[in-house]
Enzyme design. Sequence first.
Site, PDB file in Angstrom:
ATOM      1  N   MET A 146       0.794  -1.250  -0.097  1.00 32.80           N
ATOM      2  CA  MET A 146      -0.503   0.059  -0.447  1.00 32.80           C
ATOM      3  C   MET A 146       0.903   1.336   0.147  1.00 32.80           C
ATOM      4  O   MET A 146       1.154   1.964   0.333  1.00 32.80           O
ATOM      5  CB  MET A 146      -0.665  -0.023   1.817  1.00 32.80           C
ATOM      6  CG  MET A 146      -2.082   1.333   0.989  1.00 32.80           C
ATOM      7  SD  MET A 146      -3.242   1.391  -0.002  1.00 32.80           S
ATOM      8  CE  MET A 146      -4.606  -0.009  -0.315  1.00 32.80           C
ATOM      9  N   GLY A 147       1.640   1.336  -0.969  1.00 27.18           N
ATOM     10  CA  GLY A 147       2.386   2.181  -1.036  1.00 27.18           C
ATOM     11  C   GLY A 147       1.791   3.543  -2.275  1.00 27.18           C
ATOM     12  O   GLY A 147       0.442   3.490  -1.997  1.00 27.18           O
ATOM     13  N   ARG A 148       1.722   4.926  -2.618  1.00 30.40           N
ATOM     14  CA  ARG A 148       1.034   5.726  -3.818  1.00 30.40           C
ATOM     15  C   ARG A 148       0.638   5.363  -4.580  1.00 30.40           C
ATOM     16  O   ARG A 148      -0.515   5.488  -4.636  1.00 30.40           O
ATOM     17  CB  ARG A 148       2.591   6.626  -3.914  1.00 30.40           C
ATOM     18  CG  ARG A 148       3.168   7.857  -3.117  1.00 30.40           C
ATOM     19  CD  ARG A 148       3.802   7.864  -4.685  1.00 30.40           C
ATOM     20  NE  ARG A 148       4.700   9.251  -3.743  1.00 30.40           N
ATOM     21  CZ  ARG A 148       5.747   8.771  -3.518  1.00 30.40           C
ATOM     22  NH1 ARG A 148       6.489   7.028  -3.064  1.00 30.40           N
ATOM     23  NH2 ARG A 148       7.118   9.523  -2.319  1.00 30.40           N
ATOM     24  N   ILE A 149       0.867   3.751  -5.267  1.00 27.62           N
ATOM     25  CA  ILE A 149       0.504   3.320  -6.652  1.00 27.62           C
ATOM     26  C   ILE A 149      -0.917   2.610  -5.904  1.00 27.62           C
ATOM     27  O   ILE A 149      -2.049   2.826  -6.482  1.00 27.62           O
ATOM     28  CB  ILE A 149       1.302   2.409  -7.602  1.00 27.62           C
ATOM     29  CG1 ILE A 149       2.204   3.543  -8.058  1.00 27.62           C
ATOM     30  CG2 ILE A 149       0.541   2.249  -8.677  1.00 27.62           C
ATOM     31  CD1 ILE A 149       3.297   2.807  -9.296  1.00 27.62           C
ATOM     32  N   THR A 200       1.334  -5.033 -12.172  1.00 27.16           N
ATOM     33  CA  THR A 200       2.092  -3.327 -12.417  1.00 27.16           C
ATOM     34  C   THR A 200       3.571  -3.287 -12.069  1.00 27.16           C
ATOM     35  O   THR A 200       4.121  -2.070 -11.943  1.00 27.16           O
ATOM     36  CB  THR A 200       1.104  -2.605 -12.779  1.00 27.16           C
ATOM     37  OG1 THR A 200       0.210  -1.997 -10.923  1.00 27.16           O
ATOM     38  CG2 THR A 200       0.095  -2.579 -13.566  1.00 27.16           C
ATOM     39  N   ARG A 227       6.295  -5.640 -10.948  1.00 27.23           N
ATOM     40  CA  ARG A 227       7.497  -6.543 -12.192  1.00 27.23           C
ATOM     41  C   ARG A 227       7.270  -7.588 -11.860  1.00 27.23           C
ATOM     42  O   ARG A 227       6.441  -7.863 -10.837  1.00 27.23           O
ATOM     43  CB  ARG A 227       9.070  -5.979 -10.899  1.00 27.23           C
ATOM     44  CG  ARG A 227       9.367  -4.525 -10.713  1.00 27.23           C
ATOM     45  CD  ARG A 227      10.261  -3.948 -11.939  1.00 27.23           C
ATOM     46  NE  ARG A 227      11.000  -2.928 -12.103  1.00 27.23           N
ATOM     47  CZ  ARG A 227      10.226  -1.224 -12.076  1.00 27.23           C
ATOM     48  NH1 ARG A 227       8.869  -1.692 -12.470  1.00 27.23           N
ATOM     49  NH2 ARG A 227      10.454  -0.807 -12.223  1.00 27.23           N
ATOM     50  N   GLU A 275      11.540  -9.621 -19.464  1.00 29.60           N
ATOM     51  CA  GLU A 275      10.738  -8.209 -20.743  1.00 29.60           C
ATOM     52  C   GLU A 275      11.738  -8.212 -21.727  1.00 29.60           C
ATOM     53  O   GLU A 275      13.166  -7.952 -21.267  1.00 29.60           O
ATOM     54  CB  GLU A 275      10.281  -7.257 -19.913  1.00 29.60           C
ATOM     55  CG  GLU A 275       9.414  -7.471 -18.450  1.00 29.60           C
ATOM     56  CD  GLU A 275       8.673  -5.788 -17.813  1.00 29.60           C
ATOM     57  OE1 GLU A 275       9.916  -4.759 -18.598  1.00 29.60           O
ATOM     58  OE2 GLU A 275       8.108  -6.590 -16.755  1.00 29.60           O
ATOM     59  N   HIS A 282       3.964  -3.234 -20.434  1.00 29.62           N
ATOM     60  CA  HIS A 282       4.872  -2.926 -19.331  1.00 29.62           C
ATOM     61  C   HIS A 282       4.732  -0.914 -19.955  1.00 29.62           C
ATOM     62  O   HIS A 282       5.591  -0.242 -20.441  1.00 29.62           O
ATOM     63  CB  HIS A 282       6.383  -2.480 -19.625  1.00 29.62           C
ATOM     64  CG  HIS A 282       7.007  -2.454 -18.327  1.00 29.62           C
ATOM     65  ND1 HIS A 282       8.096  -3.034 -17.400  1.00 29.62           N
ATOM     66  CD2 HIS A 282       6.532  -1.933 -17.187  1.00 29.62           C
ATOM     67  CE1 HIS A 282       7.924  -2.379 -15.798  1.00 29.62           C
ATOM     68  NE2 HIS A 282       7.631  -1.423 -15.830  1.00 29.62           N
ATOM     69  N   ALA A 314       2.802   1.257 -17.958  1.00 30.90           N
ATOM     70  CA  ALA A 314       1.686   1.758 -16.806  1.00 30.90           C
ATOM     71  C   ALA A 314       2.501   2.927 -17.176  1.00 30.90           C
ATOM     72  O   ALA A 314       0.922   3.556 -17.271  1.00 30.90           O
ATOM     73  CB  ALA A 314       2.304   1.209 -15.778  1.00 30.90           C
TER      74      ALA A 314
HETATM   75  C1  GLV Z   1       8.221   1.515 -14.186  1.00 28.37           C
HETATM   76  O1  GLV Z   1       7.849   0.200 -14.058  1.00 28.37           O
HETATM   77  C2  GLV Z   1       8.827   2.263 -13.394  1.00 28.37           C
HETATM   78  O2  GLV Z   1       9.133   1.365 -12.340  1.00 28.37           O
HETATM   79  O3  GLV Z   1       8.723   3.555 -13.707  1.00 28.37           O
END
Ligand code: GLV
Length: 331
Positions: A155-158, A237, A239, A268, A287, A289
């Site tokens: 539960m960080g920013r994203i 989303t 790694r 990747e 990748h 996002a």
């Molecule tokens: C993308 O995956 C990032 O870490 O900015």
Amino acid sequence: MPKPKVFVTRLIPDVGLELIRADCDIDVWPERLPPSPEILRERVHNCDGLVSLLTDKIDAALLTAAPRLRVVSNFAVGFNNVDVAAATERNIPVGNTPGVLTEATADIAVTLLLAAARRLCESSTDAKEGRWLTWEPRGWLGADLVGRTIGIVGMGRIGHAVAKRLHFGWGMKVLYTARNLKPEIDMELNAQSVSFETLLAESDFVSVHADLNATTNGMFGSRQFAQMKPTAVFVNTARGPHVDQVALAQALRTGTIFAAGIDVTDPEPLPADHELYQLPNCVIAPHIASATPDTRNAMATLCAANLLAGVRGERLPHCVNPTVYSSGSSD
Ligand code: GLV
């Protein structure tokens, strides 16, 4: 006084290149594919600053080959491509780009969740390939979202931005795991911090937002997929190496979980003949996002600010190894 020399490993947006060019002698790798480790080592040898991407391995050998290097500015929020301990040992600050890609990344997590839950890619492919025979009362049935439970791993920013979208948009109950308790988020979203096992067992959707490190590497394997509901949708989303992909493919093939939506893989790019592409219940994005112009421009601006601060010997606006500074406080 000569300008600091800087190597930039790819064409980042102009706004960032211009900021760097104004103050530095800049060498930009112009190819679509990354420089090889040998070329990278050669180009960075005389440099004061380096702008790297998540596809560039910045390890101890590279840092040793760059004795003048005063800063590594990573064009990403994640920094698992950088050996931070080796940089710290050499007193080299490492910068990243947190904050500016939060919303774009949360949008892709929700996009993948919806696409996987509602079988969007599978049904669209069926339509394109002639399998849309009629309107079928029992065809392409997916998963409902309203009132279900989202489990946020990290539960960080994203993670928070994803939880907000799903709680306020679809009335989802929010469970999460995090390194620290988050009483403000508990209050805002009526969220509950739970154990990883509880999250797996009780969530209808599981979305990964943890940093990649020794503890989180491989945290999703056959045991974890088996603990999830057979109706669950898995979203990643963060790694690729968080997930054992053989176990994920098996869980999707055998119905251990319902579907997955992933923006990250290991490696990747994922080879075109990989089994995950064959599975209709697996939605794969390459990748993307943070891939919006505004977000990439903001990342480039922040990346340039970190780089310029580093070559000037100033504190980076966003430094992942603040112990290189005597005051030692984090950003
Ligand atoms: C993308 O995956 C990032 O870490 O900015």
